[in-house]
Design a protein around this motif. Structure first.
Motif, PDB file in Angstrom:
ATOM      1  N   ALA A  47     102.122  23.274  97.674  1.00  0.00           N
ATOM      2  CA  ALA A  47     102.949  22.406  96.837  1.00  0.00           C
ATOM      3  C   ALA A  47     102.390  20.990  96.752  1.00  0.00           C
ATOM      4  O   ALA A  47     102.740  20.229  95.842  1.00  0.00           O
ATOM      5  CB  ALA A  47     104.382  22.373  97.375  1.00  0.00           C
ATOM      6  N   VAL A  48     101.514  20.648  97.685  1.00  0.00           N
ATOM      7  CA  VAL A  48     100.896  19.324  97.696  1.00  0.00           C
ATOM      8  C   VAL A  48      99.564  19.383  96.955  1.00  0.00           C
ATOM      9  O   VAL A  48      98.676  20.148  97.328  1.00  0.00           O
ATOM     10  CB  VAL A  48     100.672  18.815  99.134  1.00  0.00           C
ATOM     11  CG1 VAL A  48      99.977  17.450  99.104  1.00  0.00           C
ATOM     12  CG2 VAL A  48     101.981  18.731  99.892  1.00  0.00           C
ATOM     13  N   ARG A  49      99.442  18.586  95.932  1.00  0.00           N
ATOM     14  CA  ARG A  49      98.187  18.531  95.185  1.00  0.00           C
ATOM     15  C   ARG A  49      97.423  17.231  95.430  1.00  0.00           C
ATOM     16  O   ARG A  49      96.202  17.198  95.278  1.00  0.00           O
ATOM     17  CB  ARG A  49      98.456  18.702  93.686  1.00  0.00           C
ATOM     18  CG  ARG A  49      99.004  20.091  93.344  1.00  0.00           C
ATOM     19  CD  ARG A  49      98.927  20.368  91.874  1.00  0.00           C
ATOM     20  NE  ARG A  49      99.268  21.747  91.566  1.00  0.00           N
ATOM     21  CZ  ARG A  49      99.055  22.327  90.382  1.00  0.00           C
ATOM     22  NH1 ARG A  49      98.493  21.626  89.402  1.00  0.00           N
ATOM     23  NH2 ARG A  49      99.393  23.569  90.168  1.00  0.00           N
ATOM     24  N   VAL A  50      98.141  16.191  95.815  1.00  0.00           N
ATOM     25  CA  VAL A  50      97.555  14.871  96.039  1.00  0.00           C
ATOM     26  C   VAL A  50      98.308  14.213  97.191  1.00  0.00           C
ATOM     27  O   VAL A  50      99.515  14.416  97.342  1.00  0.00           O
ATOM     28  CB  VAL A  50      97.680  13.968  94.780  1.00  0.00           C
ATOM     29  CG1 VAL A  50      97.049  12.599  95.024  1.00  0.00           C
ATOM     30  CG2 VAL A  50      97.068  14.638  93.565  1.00  0.00           C
ATOM     31  N   ILE A  51      97.594  13.433  98.001  1.00  0.00           N
ATOM     32  CA  ILE A  51      98.246  12.610  99.019  1.00  0.00           C
ATOM     33  C   ILE A  51      98.049  11.148  98.638  1.00  0.00           C
ATOM     34  O   ILE A  51      96.949  10.745  98.250  1.00  0.00           O
ATOM     35  CB  ILE A  51      97.701  12.923 100.432  1.00  0.00           C
ATOM     36  CG1 ILE A  51      98.477  12.145 101.501  1.00  0.00           C
ATOM     37  CG2 ILE A  51      96.215  12.666 100.541  1.00  0.00           C
ATOM     38  CD1 ILE A  51      98.182  12.621 102.922  1.00  0.00           C
ATOM     39  N   LEU A  52      99.138  10.373  98.692  1.00  0.00           N
ATOM     40  CA  LEU A  52      99.119   8.968  98.314  1.00  0.00           C
ATOM     41  C   LEU A  52      99.547   8.127  99.509  1.00  0.00           C
ATOM     42  O   LEU A  52     100.655   8.301 100.029  1.00  0.00           O
ATOM     43  CB  LEU A  52     100.069   8.720  97.133  1.00  0.00           C
ATOM     44  CG  LEU A  52     100.397   7.263  96.771  1.00  0.00           C
ATOM     45  CD1 LEU A  52      99.136   6.506  96.360  1.00  0.00           C
ATOM     46  CD2 LEU A  52     101.437   7.216  95.659  1.00  0.00           C
ATOM     47  N   ALA A 195      99.636  10.942  89.880  1.00  0.00           N
ATOM     48  CA  ALA A 195     100.286  11.907  88.992  1.00  0.00           C
ATOM     49  C   ALA A 195      99.273  12.569  88.062  1.00  0.00           C
ATOM     50  O   ALA A 195      99.356  13.781  87.789  1.00  0.00           O
ATOM     51  CB  ALA A 195     101.380  11.211  88.185  1.00  0.00           C
ATOM     52  N   LYS A 196      98.324  11.793  87.563  1.00  0.00           N
ATOM     53  CA  LYS A 196      97.286  12.365  86.703  1.00  0.00           C
ATOM     54  C   LYS A 196      96.451  13.388  87.466  1.00  0.00           C
ATOM     55  O   LYS A 196      96.112  14.455  86.929  1.00  0.00           O
ATOM     56  CB  LYS A 196      96.391  11.251  86.161  1.00  0.00           C
ATOM     57  CG  LYS A 196      97.046  10.384  85.095  1.00  0.00           C
ATOM     58  CD  LYS A 196      96.093   9.294  84.611  1.00  0.00           C
ATOM     59  CE  LYS A 196      96.734   8.462  83.511  1.00  0.00           C
ATOM     60  NZ  LYS A 196      95.836   7.369  83.038  1.00  0.00           N
ATOM     61  N   LEU A 197      96.104  13.070  88.713  1.00  0.00           N
ATOM     62  CA  LEU A 197      95.334  14.013  89.521  1.00  0.00           C
ATOM     63  C   LEU A 197      96.139  15.273  89.792  1.00  0.00           C
ATOM     64  O   LEU A 197      95.600  16.392  89.765  1.00  0.00           O
ATOM     65  CB  LEU A 197      94.924  13.356  90.842  1.00  0.00           C
ATOM     66  CG  LEU A 197      93.845  12.281  90.756  1.00  0.00           C
ATOM     67  CD1 LEU A 197      93.701  11.577  92.101  1.00  0.00           C
ATOM     68  CD2 LEU A 197      92.506  12.875  90.332  1.00  0.00           C
ATOM     69  N   ILE A 205      89.770  20.727  91.229  1.00  0.00           N
ATOM     70  CA  ILE A 205      89.748  19.426  91.915  1.00  0.00           C
ATOM     71  C   ILE A 205      89.271  19.597  93.350  1.00  0.00           C
ATOM     72  O   ILE A 205      88.415  18.830  93.847  1.00  0.00           O
ATOM     73  CB  ILE A 205      91.154  18.790  91.903  1.00  0.00           C
ATOM     74  CG1 ILE A 205      91.487  18.262  90.506  1.00  0.00           C
ATOM     75  CG2 ILE A 205      91.259  17.684  92.940  1.00  0.00           C
ATOM     76  CD1 ILE A 205      90.890  16.921  90.171  1.00  0.00           C
ATOM     77  N   ARG A 206      89.797  20.586  94.050  1.00  0.00           N
ATOM     78  CA  ARG A 206      89.436  20.796  95.464  1.00  0.00           C
ATOM     79  C   ARG A 206      87.949  21.126  95.595  1.00  0.00           C
ATOM     80  O   ARG A 206      87.266  20.613  96.488  1.00  0.00           O
ATOM     81  CB  ARG A 206      90.295  21.898  96.078  1.00  0.00           C
ATOM     82  CG  ARG A 206      91.761  21.531  96.206  1.00  0.00           C
ATOM     83  CD  ARG A 206      92.607  22.661  96.743  1.00  0.00           C
ATOM     84  NE  ARG A 206      92.391  22.870  98.170  1.00  0.00           N
ATOM     85  CZ  ARG A 206      93.159  23.662  98.909  1.00  0.00           C
ATOM     86  NH1 ARG A 206      94.173  24.318  98.365  1.00  0.00           N
ATOM     87  NH2 ARG A 206      92.910  23.813 100.196  1.00  0.00           N
ATOM     88  N   LYS A 207      87.454  21.982  94.726  1.00  0.00           N
ATOM     89  CA  LYS A 207      86.038  22.362  94.815  1.00  0.00           C
ATOM     90  C   LYS A 207      85.140  21.175  94.458  1.00  0.00           C
ATOM     91  O   LYS A 207      84.073  20.995  95.062  1.00  0.00           O
ATOM     92  CB  LYS A 207      85.761  23.554  93.910  1.00  0.00           C
ATOM     93  CG  LYS A 207      86.347  24.856  94.459  1.00  0.00           C
ATOM     94  CD  LYS A 207      86.190  26.022  93.504  1.00  0.00           C
ATOM     95  CE  LYS A 207      86.841  27.283  94.097  1.00  0.00           C
ATOM     96  NZ  LYS A 207      86.808  28.415  93.148  1.00  0.00           N
TER      97      LYS A 207
END
Length: 257
Positions: A47-52, A195-197, A205-207
């Protein structure tokens, strides 16, 4: 979770907040453990795509809490087993994008953390420094590798050796940040980038990030730094530096060598 680290997941962005404004967000070992928990969660949770990373108050982070740090220096054992290095390893292993919103002071780990973030927004009047030598210590967070790679050896050595701060505009010019904006726009700008990321294809993105970083090398450098850092932390030089800091005077290294 430490009372001084707050997290919130919204729209795929896990926001991690330094919430110790009365101490300029100086980081304790309990906070490092909470940061490690949050960063490991960010990697493991789909559920986590980005950490801020952001902060409360007028400083991103004043670096390590000195009183906590002095206590740590008197504790036997390998530094790599401490909460701080668990957090650093989690940063090295993190394969999801990290964003930072920096206002005010970013000292020590407050700056070296940014080297592990993929997008950094700084206030134009922010002040960033890595004054390890001022405390008779050594670099950490693989900054001995990453800072020079980012800004060049001469600039990196000057930051390490003299411990002087650069402002947000300089950080942008030197390649330490993606955006330098007025202080009251930092958090909104960083949240927009996060949010864009989060809206991008997550596996792509991860790769992409994994191809751009060598996690194994970073952890190897961190462990090498830990040995230098640990030996310095327990040295007469560091004891003089810590004593001088607590007494609000300049350290005197003239009789040490």
């Amino acid at each position: 979770m430490s009372e001084h680290i707050r997290t919130q997941l919204d729209g795929g962005v896990l926001t991690v907040v330094f919430d110790r404004a009365d101490k300029k967000n100086a980081i304790t070992q309990a906070m490092y453990t909470a940061l490690a928990d949050a960063t490991e969660k960010a990697k493991a949770d789909d559920a986590v795509r980005v950490i801020l990373f952001r902060s409360e108050g007028d400083s991103f982070s004043a670096g390590n809490d000195i009183a906590d740090f002095i206590s740590l220096g008197q504790t036997p054992g390998d530094l790599v087993e401490m909460g701080v290095f668990r957090f650093l390893k989690a940063l090295a292993d993190l394969d999801k994008p990290a964003v930072a919103a920096v206002r005010g002071r970013a000292v020590g780990i407050g700056l070296t953390l940014l080297l592990h973030c993929d997008m950094v927004v700084v206030a134009e009047d922010a002040l960033l420094s890595v004054p390890f030598v001022n405390l008779a210590l050594a670099p950490e967070a693989a900054s001995s590798l990453l800072l020079g790679a980012n800004i060049g050896h001469q600039r990196a050595f000057e930051l390490f050796a003299l411990g002087e701060a650069i402002d947000g505009r300089t950080a942008l010019a030197w390649g330490l940040a993606n955006r330098a904006v007025p202080a009251d726009q930092v958090e909104a700008t960083a949240a927009d980038l996060a949010a864009k990321l989060a809206a991008r294809a997550p596996n792509s993105i991860r790769k992409t990030k994994a191809l751009m970083r060598n996690a194994e090398l970073l952890w190897t450098v961190m462990q090498r730094e830990a040995k230098a850092f640990g030996s310095q932390m327990r040295s007469p030089e560091a004891m003089e530096a810590f004593m001088a800091f607590s007494q609000k005077r300049a350290p005197d290294f003239s009789k040490l060598g």
